[in-house]
Design a protein around this motif. Structure first.
Motif, PDB file in Angstrom:
ATOM      1  N   PHE A 195       0.924  -1.220   0.269  1.00  0.00           N
ATOM      2  CA  PHE A 195       0.065  -0.141   0.104  1.00  0.00           C
ATOM      3  C   PHE A 195       0.837   1.262  -0.044  1.00  0.00           C
ATOM      4  CE2 PHE A 195      -2.689  -3.475   1.742  1.00  0.00           C
ATOM      5  CZ  PHE A 195      -4.009  -3.018   1.179  1.00  0.00           C
ATOM      6  N   GLY A 196       0.482   2.036  -0.830  1.00  0.00           N
ATOM      7  CA  GLY A 196       0.963   3.540  -0.724  1.00  0.00           C
ATOM      8  C   GLY A 196      -0.100   4.357  -0.355  1.00  0.00           C
ATOM      9  N   PHE A 240       4.007   5.549   4.595  1.00  0.00           N
ATOM     10  CA  PHE A 240       3.241   6.273   5.668  1.00  0.00           C
ATOM     11  C   PHE A 240       2.758   5.149   6.589  1.00  0.00           C
ATOM     12  CE2 PHE A 240      -0.989   3.719   4.973  1.00  0.00           C
ATOM     13  CZ  PHE A 240      -0.636   2.881   3.662  1.00  0.00           C
ATOM     14  N   SER A 241       2.323   5.636   7.780  1.00  0.00           N
ATOM     15  CA  SER A 241       1.618   4.706   8.772  1.00  0.00           C
ATOM     16  C   SER A 241       0.236   4.857   9.156  1.00  0.00           C
ATOM     17  CB  SER A 241       2.758   4.713   9.858  1.00  0.00           C
ATOM     18  OG  SER A 241       2.660   5.854  10.445  1.00  0.00           O
ATOM     19  N   ARG A 255      -4.088   8.079   5.749  1.00  0.00           N
ATOM     20  CA  ARG A 255      -3.503   8.139   4.373  1.00  0.00           C
ATOM     21  C   ARG A 255      -4.259   7.527   3.261  1.00  0.00           C
ATOM     22  NH1 ARG A 255       1.188  10.952   4.373  1.00  0.00           N
ATOM     23  NH2 ARG A 255       0.458  11.420   2.094  1.00  0.00           N
ATOM     24  N   ILE A 256      -4.783   6.241   3.813  1.00  0.00           N
ATOM     25  CA  ILE A 256      -5.565   5.230   2.775  1.00  0.00           C
ATOM     26  C   ILE A 256      -6.885   5.102   3.124  1.00  0.00           C
ATOM     27  CG2 ILE A 256      -3.445   3.868   2.206  1.00  0.00           C
ATOM     28  CD1 ILE A 256      -4.553   1.919   4.431  1.00  0.00           C
ATOM     29  N   TYR A 268      -0.485  -4.182  -5.793  1.00  0.00           N
ATOM     30  CA  TYR A 268       0.063  -2.777  -5.443  1.00  0.00           C
ATOM     31  C   TYR A 268      -1.154  -2.007  -5.239  1.00  0.00           C
ATOM     32  CZ  TYR A 268       4.406  -4.731  -7.180  1.00  0.00           C
ATOM     33  OH  TYR A 268       5.272  -5.773  -7.386  1.00  0.00           O
ATOM     34  N   PHE A 269      -1.451  -1.324  -4.279  1.00  0.00           N
ATOM     35  CA  PHE A 269      -2.436  -0.267  -4.225  1.00  0.00           C
ATOM     36  C   PHE A 269      -2.125   1.257  -3.534  1.00  0.00           C
ATOM     37  CE2 PHE A 269      -3.852  -4.708  -3.172  1.00  0.00           C
ATOM     38  CZ  PHE A 269      -4.904  -4.785  -4.323  1.00  0.00           C
ATOM     39  N   THR A 270      -2.736   2.276  -4.234  1.00  0.00           N
ATOM     40  CA  THR A 270      -3.028   3.453  -3.606  1.00  0.00           C
ATOM     41  C   THR A 270      -4.136   4.077  -3.883  1.00  0.00           C
ATOM     42  OG1 THR A 270      -2.113   4.291  -5.685  1.00  0.00           O
ATOM     43  CG2 THR A 270      -0.237   4.002  -4.241  1.00  0.00           C
ATOM     44  N   PRO A 271      -4.841   4.764  -2.917  1.00  0.00           N
ATOM     45  CA  PRO A 271      -6.173   5.073  -2.834  1.00  0.00           C
ATOM     46  C   PRO A 271      -6.354   6.183  -4.127  1.00  0.00           C
ATOM     47  CG  PRO A 271      -5.267   5.541  -0.690  1.00  0.00           C
ATOM     48  CD  PRO A 271      -4.039   5.105  -1.612  1.00  0.00           C
TER      49      PRO A 271
END
Lengths: 321, 321
Positions: free
Chosen positions: B18-19, B83-84, B88-89, B47-50
């Motif tokens: 995740f990004g 990120f943590s 952010r997601i 692979y995932f980003t919002p």
């Protein structure tokens, strides 16, 4: 470094270092870095450039050592740094190069070397991104103990300014290796970045706005123009106006970019050409100028209105592409 | 890398990376670089980003692997990169974080870590300039033979984008050492420079002109504004508009700079604050935002005309400085 050059440097007592007119970061870094090294060898060193450095470089501690008036003393040795062609220091001799032909000269340069004068010893390497890199590679091996943070900082300046802070270099390993070594030797990278790359003035940004506003496209040619009056009005110098060119030259739609400058004092129209792939040296040559494949320049006599002349020349160049 | 993290990575078969939303170069480089490494270990990697990456990153060969829709499959392992914080997601869970609390998570991040969840193993280092640097330092020692030019290129991307191409880094030796090693491993530095740092569009430069034209000064605060309509009109995305901020944040007369954006869809006024020395995190916090000392952001509900709101907020902030 060849033995004879090493011996010339070691035996000379009074040395004059020369940079070219409109000295850039690499030229200034070469002068101050190499000069400090020679001073630590016990030499008396004098520093000359035909025009003084831009105020951008005022942050360098010994920048005031550089004079724009040559004193014609009887130096044991002259060193040309970051140039070899006499035209780059023409205001120092007014047509008569006798002094420079009769004194021993060392040239350290990263441009293609063409001269063939007998009084010269030459260290050139046109695969190097900067004269500072050549100086570092040749002198650090010989005199590692003389190196200090100040010398490293000066040489780091040229390494980064001529590479656009690691943007234009082609031998990536070489430049990163040298950069790392100079930082390990104490180069003040932050100071250089802050002053040479992160110091924009409000007026400088307004200058960019002006250049971007006047941006025009003719086919794959993108160009803009400014006049010396614009600089005066905003109270900035030409090196600050170059920030605009750094942006414009990267425009993706452009095969060639040109910044036209109206040089009012000399009644000339100056062109600074850039490209990522095309050969702009050819174009510059056709107007009596020169340079490299990706960065070249030329100057023509002003005629008609500046804007009209820009229109005509840009149309001509666009049709050549 | 600690043993338990190494074991988690080695024993998992299906891994989701995740990004964060609006993924930048470091986030994307982390995903694609670390993902390729895991694939070479024989893992199935998703692979995932919002939100999808800006078109700036289209030059990366495997960029299309990244999806902005999470499939909620039963992965053996989730990895949060760059990120943590769950916000952010947030579009991936709509208020219910159960899935992410019940699966094993590894966090690799260079921001200050605050969470305390039991299902997490964490590699954080807020002295690193980028998540890519952390990934490189931890994985190259363990799996040097898996490294190839593609992995090196992806990690080099994050190393340079988060440092502004060697402009913002503080541990100069560390970043230059890592950069040199990645180039030696085959990182395509030129491709990254050309695409991430030298690719400006004509429209992007026109956007800068607009931002520079609207530049205003209130004491040591320098600010400008743009609206989503400006972006649409010029057909560019927000990441391209950031080029203007990179210039503005370096203006010497400014203690603090702000870019105001009129977010029309969400009826918000977004502020992106930068400083070289002052603490902008404090200012952002007073408006309900956050960030780092030199880079922070906040968002307030739009009211009145956009320009009027910008005037009011800028006056307020200038008086706080």
């Amino acid at each position: 470094m060849e033995k004879d050059i090493k011996q010339l440097l070691e035996s000379a007592e009074n040395i004059a270092l020369f940079g070219h007119k409109n000295p850039d970061g690499d030229c200034i870094g070469s002068l101050l870095g190499f000069g400090k090294l020679l001073e630590k060898m016990g030499k008396r060193v004098s520093y000359f450039t035909p025009t003084l450095p831009s105020r951008i470089y005022d942050f360098l501690p010994e920048i005031k050592k550089i004079s724009s008036v040559f004193d014609y003393k009887n130096y044991d040795l002259l060193v040309f740094l970051d140039f070899s062609e006499m035209t780059r220091i023409d205001s120092f001799y007014n047509g008569d190069t006798k002094y420079f032909d009769e004194h021993q000269v060392i040239v350290i340069d990263h441009h293609v070397y063409k001269d063939n004068k007998k009084n010269r010893k030459v260290i050139t390497d046109d695969t190097a991104m900067s004269a500072c890199e050549i100086i570092f590679e040749h002198t650090y091996k010989r005199w590692p103990d003389l190196y200090d943070a100040q010398i490293a900082t000066c040489l780091y300046l040229g390494l980064t300014t001529d590479s656009g802070n690691f943007r234009y270099d082609e031998d990536h390993k070489r430049i990163l290796t040298n950069a790392l070594r100079l930082v390990e030797l104490g180069a003040n990278k932050k100071r250089i970045v802050d002053n040479a790359f992160r110091k924009k003035s409000f007026a400088g940004v307004k200058m960019m706005q002006l250049m971007f506003k006047r941006l025009q496209k003719k086919g794959e040619l993108i160009y803009t123009r400014y006049t010396d009056k614009d600089l005066k009005k905003l109270n900035i110098d030409r090196e600050e106006a170059d920030f605009g060119q750094i942006i414009i030259q990267d425009i993706d739609e452009a095969k060639v970019t040109i910044i036209f400058r109206n040089d009012e004092e000399n009644k000339k129209c100056c062109m600074s050409l850039r490209s990522k792939h095309a050969d702009v040296q050819k174009i510059a040559k056709s107007f009596g100028g020169g340079g490299h494949m990706h960065a070249a320049g030329c100057t023509v006599i002003r005629s008609g209105s500046f804007q009209q002349q820009v229109d005509e020349i840009s149309t001509k160049i666009a049709s050549m592409m």
